[in-house]
Design a protein around this motif. Structure first.
Motif, PDB file in Angstrom:
ATOM      1  N   ARG A 144       0.835  -1.198   0.000  1.00  0.00           N
ATOM      2  CA  ARG A 144       0.000   0.000   0.000  1.00  0.00           C
ATOM      3  C   ARG A 144       0.872   1.251   0.000  1.00  0.00           C
ATOM      4  NH1 ARG A 144      -1.507   2.144   5.394  1.00  0.00           N
ATOM      5  NH2 ARG A 144      -0.201   1.156   6.973  1.00  0.00           N
ATOM      6  N   VAL A 145       0.282   2.327  -0.458  1.00  0.00           N
ATOM      7  CA  VAL A 145       0.895   3.652  -0.375  1.00  0.00           C
ATOM      8  C   VAL A 145       0.361   4.319   0.884  1.00  0.00           C
ATOM      9  CG1 VAL A 145       1.136   5.893  -1.499  1.00  0.00           C
ATOM     10  CG2 VAL A 145       1.120   3.799  -2.870  1.00  0.00           C
ATOM     11  N   LEU A 146       1.248   4.859   1.695  1.00  0.00           N
ATOM     12  CA  LEU A 146       0.823   5.445   2.966  1.00  0.00           C
ATOM     13  C   LEU A 146       0.185   6.812   2.725  1.00  0.00           C
ATOM     14  CD1 LEU A 146       3.894   4.511   5.196  1.00  0.00           C
ATOM     15  CD2 LEU A 146       1.840   3.189   4.686  1.00  0.00           C
ATOM     16  N   PRO A 147      -0.868   7.143   3.458  1.00  0.00           N
ATOM     17  CA  PRO A 147      -1.545   8.422   3.241  1.00  0.00           C
ATOM     18  C   PRO A 147      -0.653   9.604   3.603  1.00  0.00           C
ATOM     19  CG  PRO A 147      -2.381   7.341   5.218  1.00  0.00           C
ATOM     20  CD  PRO A 147      -1.487   6.353   4.533  1.00  0.00           C
ATOM     21  N   GLY A 148      -0.933  10.720   2.972  1.00  0.00           N
ATOM     22  CA  GLY A 148      -0.162  11.922   3.233  1.00  0.00           C
ATOM     23  C   GLY A 148      -0.155  12.828   2.023  1.00  0.00           C
ATOM     24  N   ARG A 149       0.721  13.816   2.074  1.00  0.00           N
ATOM     25  CA  ARG A 149       0.850  14.744   0.953  1.00  0.00           C
ATOM     26  C   ARG A 149       2.300  15.179   0.867  1.00  0.00           C
ATOM     27  NH1 ARG A 149      -2.813  16.584  -2.252  1.00  0.00           N
ATOM     28  NH2 ARG A 149      -2.349  18.370  -3.581  1.00  0.00           N
ATOM     29  N   HIS A 150       2.932  14.895  -0.270  1.00  0.00           N
ATOM     30  CA  HIS A 150       4.324  15.276  -0.480  1.00  0.00           C
ATOM     31  C   HIS A 150       4.383  16.692  -1.037  1.00  0.00           C
ATOM     32  CE1 HIS A 150       8.268  15.358  -2.556  1.00  0.00           C
ATOM     33  NE2 HIS A 150       8.629  14.694  -1.477  1.00  0.00           N
ATOM     34  N   ALA A 151       5.421  17.437  -0.652  1.00  0.00           N
ATOM     35  CA  ALA A 151       5.513  18.847  -1.031  1.00  0.00           C
ATOM     36  C   ALA A 151       5.528  19.058  -2.538  1.00  0.00           C
ATOM     37  CB  ALA A 151       6.770  19.466  -0.401  1.00  0.00           C
ATOM     38  N   THR A 152       6.143  18.135  -3.278  1.00  0.00           N
ATOM     39  CA  THR A 152       6.244  18.279  -4.737  1.00  0.00           C
ATOM     40  C   THR A 152       5.193  17.454  -5.465  1.00  0.00           C
ATOM     41  OG1 THR A 152       8.623  18.680  -4.575  1.00  0.00           O
ATOM     42  CG2 THR A 152       7.776  18.005  -6.734  1.00  0.00           C
ATOM     43  N   LEU A 153       4.967  16.233  -5.026  1.00  0.00           N
ATOM     44  CA  LEU A 153       4.123  15.301  -5.773  1.00  0.00           C
ATOM     45  C   LEU A 153       2.702  15.189  -5.228  1.00  0.00           C
ATOM     46  CD1 LEU A 153       6.694  12.438  -6.412  1.00  0.00           C
ATOM     47  CD2 LEU A 153       6.074  14.336  -7.917  1.00  0.00           C
ATOM     48  N   GLY A 154       2.411  15.846  -4.133  1.00  0.00           N
ATOM     49  CA  GLY A 154       1.072  15.752  -3.572  1.00  0.00           C
ATOM     50  C   GLY A 154       0.778  14.345  -3.088  1.00  0.00           C
ATOM     51  N   ALA A 155      -0.424  13.846  -3.374  1.00  0.00           N
ATOM     52  CA  ALA A 155      -0.842  12.524  -2.902  1.00  0.00           C
ATOM     53  C   ALA A 155      -0.470  11.454  -3.914  1.00  0.00           C
ATOM     54  CB  ALA A 155      -2.338  12.522  -2.622  1.00  0.00           C
ATOM     55  N   GLN A 156       0.796  11.443  -4.311  1.00  0.00           N
ATOM     56  CA  GLN A 156       1.270  10.500  -5.319  1.00  0.00           C
ATOM     57  C   GLN A 156       2.634   9.937  -4.928  1.00  0.00           C
ATOM     58  OE1 GLN A 156       1.182  13.019  -8.874  1.00  0.00           O
ATOM     59  NE2 GLN A 156      -0.577  11.844  -9.613  1.00  0.00           N
ATOM     60  N   ARG A 157       2.948   8.813  -5.544  1.00  0.00           N
ATOM     61  CA  ARG A 157       4.275   8.204  -5.429  1.00  0.00           C
ATOM     62  C   ARG A 157       4.765   7.873  -6.824  1.00  0.00           C
ATOM     63  NH1 ARG A 157       6.115   2.492  -5.147  1.00  0.00           N
ATOM     64  NH2 ARG A 157       8.186   2.499  -4.174  1.00  0.00           N
ATOM     65  N   ILE A 158       6.024   8.170  -7.096  1.00  0.00           N
ATOM     66  CA  ILE A 158       6.675   7.757  -8.339  1.00  0.00           C
ATOM     67  C   ILE A 158       7.708   6.691  -8.006  1.00  0.00           C
ATOM     68  CG2 ILE A 158       8.250   8.462 -10.189  1.00  0.00           C
ATOM     69  CD1 ILE A 158       6.950  11.208 -10.139  1.00  0.00           C
ATOM     70  N   ASN A 159       7.676   5.615  -8.763  1.00  0.00           N
ATOM     71  CA  ASN A 159       8.706   4.585  -8.652  1.00  0.00           C
ATOM     72  C   ASN A 159       9.401   4.432  -9.996  1.00  0.00           C
ATOM     73  OD1 ASN A 159       8.985   1.239  -9.153  1.00  0.00           O
ATOM     74  ND2 ASN A 159      10.106   2.127  -7.452  1.00  0.00           N
ATOM     75  N   LEU A 160      10.718   4.483  -9.985  1.00  0.00           N
ATOM     76  CA  LEU A 160      11.532   4.242 -11.173  1.00  0.00           C
ATOM     77  C   LEU A 160      12.160   2.866 -11.026  1.00  0.00           C
ATOM     78  CD1 LEU A 160      13.446   7.660 -11.262  1.00  0.00           C
ATOM     79  CD2 LEU A 160      11.225   7.115 -12.299  1.00  0.00           C
ATOM     80  N   THR A 161      11.965   2.001 -11.999  1.00  0.00           N
ATOM     81  CA  THR A 161      12.538   0.660 -11.951  1.00  0.00           C
ATOM     82  C   THR A 161      13.444   0.462 -13.160  1.00  0.00           C
ATOM     83  OG1 THR A 161      10.589  -0.209 -10.819  1.00  0.00           O
ATOM     84  CG2 THR A 161      12.058  -1.795 -11.834  1.00  0.00           C
ATOM     85  N   PHE A 162      14.740   0.359 -12.900  1.00  0.00           N
ATOM     86  CA  PHE A 162      15.747   0.247 -13.955  1.00  0.00           C
ATOM     87  C   PHE A 162      16.090  -1.219 -14.197  1.00  0.00           C
ATOM     88  CE2 PHE A 162      16.267   4.360 -11.975  1.00  0.00           C
ATOM     89  CZ  PHE A 162      16.474   5.226 -13.042  1.00  0.00           C
ATOM     90  N   ARG A 163      16.145  -1.599 -15.476  1.00  0.00           N
ATOM     91  CA  ARG A 163      16.406  -2.990 -15.824  1.00  0.00           C
ATOM     92  C   ARG A 163      17.341  -3.091 -17.027  1.00  0.00           C
ATOM     93  NH1 ARG A 163      10.116  -5.207 -15.665  1.00  0.00           N
ATOM     94  NH2 ARG A 163       9.654  -4.509 -13.549  1.00  0.00           N
ATOM     95  N   ARG A 164      18.139  -4.128 -16.987  1.00  0.00           N
ATOM     96  CA  ARG A 164      18.907  -4.553 -18.159  1.00  0.00           C
ATOM     97  C   ARG A 164      18.109  -5.686 -18.804  1.00  0.00           C
ATOM     98  NH1 ARG A 164      22.785  -2.493 -21.559  1.00  0.00           N
ATOM     99  NH2 ARG A 164      23.383  -4.199 -22.915  1.00  0.00           N
ATOM    100  N   VAL A 165      17.846  -5.578 -20.099  1.00  0.00           N
ATOM    101  CA  VAL A 165      16.902  -6.480 -20.739  1.00  0.00           C
ATOM    102  C   VAL A 165      17.597  -7.565 -21.581  1.00  0.00           C
ATOM    103  CG1 VAL A 165      14.937  -6.622 -22.319  1.00  0.00           C
ATOM    104  CG2 VAL A 165      15.177  -4.645 -20.798  1.00  0.00           C
ATOM    105  N   THR A 166      18.510  -7.162 -22.453  1.00  0.00           N
ATOM    106  CA  THR A 166      19.060  -8.094 -23.433  1.00  0.00           C
ATOM    107  C   THR A 166      20.381  -8.716 -22.973  1.00  0.00           C
ATOM    108  OG1 THR A 166      20.215  -6.291 -24.581  1.00  0.00           O
ATOM    109  CG2 THR A 166      17.983  -6.836 -25.297  1.00  0.00           C
TER     110      THR A 166
END
Length: 201
Positions: A179-201
């Protein structure tokens, strides 16, 4: 910034990712807005997503796969910004996975109702490379287990700026976001960004 060994092949760096990486991620989102893709079963994901880099991960009724062009526009995914690629490589290096050059970065946008069920990242041919995950915005409760479904799991909170690296014996670990915990981030508000980096080939 602190470094924590969570388990074999799993390293957590607290507050490692800075504003330059966040701003780069926001530029990717502006160039290629996240959307809720369909699973092969036809159900919309609860997490909106987009990609950057030479390859992007997509899901639809034809299955899970990597493609070089955004199916919604027919154009290549945005280039991976240097601050993002450099952070991923540095975190992998610090976790004993040198030479990591990501080919894809999944950009996941969560709201407070979003979840990510337990899954393995197994659509990549190169499984010697780790997965590097970066969190921004609201905190989330993350869960990771072993390589078989239903085994013991660890649960911990990922906060703004945290970077998680898992590879080696944990490369095919089942993992997800409870789950995403409730709250408000100063830049993103009520959101979360996740970056997932992968090597594919």
């Amino acid at each position: 910034m602190s470094r924590l060994t969570v388990g074999p092949g799993i390293t957590l760096f607290k507050a490692l990712a800075g504003d330059a990486v966040l701003q780069a991620a926001l530029a990717v989102i502006e160039a290629s807005p996240p959307r809720k893709m369909l699973t092969p079963g036809g159900k919309a994901m609860s997490v909106a997503m987009t990609n950057c880099g030479p390859l992007g991960w997509v899901t639809d009724r034809d299955g899970y796969r990597y493609v070089s062009d955004d199916p919604s526009t027919g154009r290549p995914w945005p280039a991976m910004p240097a601050p993002m690629a450099e952070l991923a490589a540095a975190a992998a290096e610090a976790s004993s996975f040198p030479g990591f050059v990501p080919e894809a970065c999944l950009v996941n946008l969560y709201d407070t109702e979003s979840r990510m069920g337990a899954h393995q990242d197994r659509d990549e041919r190169d499984r010697a490379a780790p997965i590097v995950s970066v969190s921004f915005g609201l905190s989330a409760r993350f869960r990771i287990g072993g390589t078989s479904r239903g085994g013991p799991t660890l649960s911990f909170v990922l906060d703004h700026g945290d970077v998680l690296v898992f590879g080696g014996p944990a490369r095919l670990a089942y993992h997800g976001v409870d789950r995403v915990l409730p709250g408000r981030h100063a830049t993103l508000g009520a959101q979360r960004i996740n970056l997932t980096f992968r090597r594919v080939t």
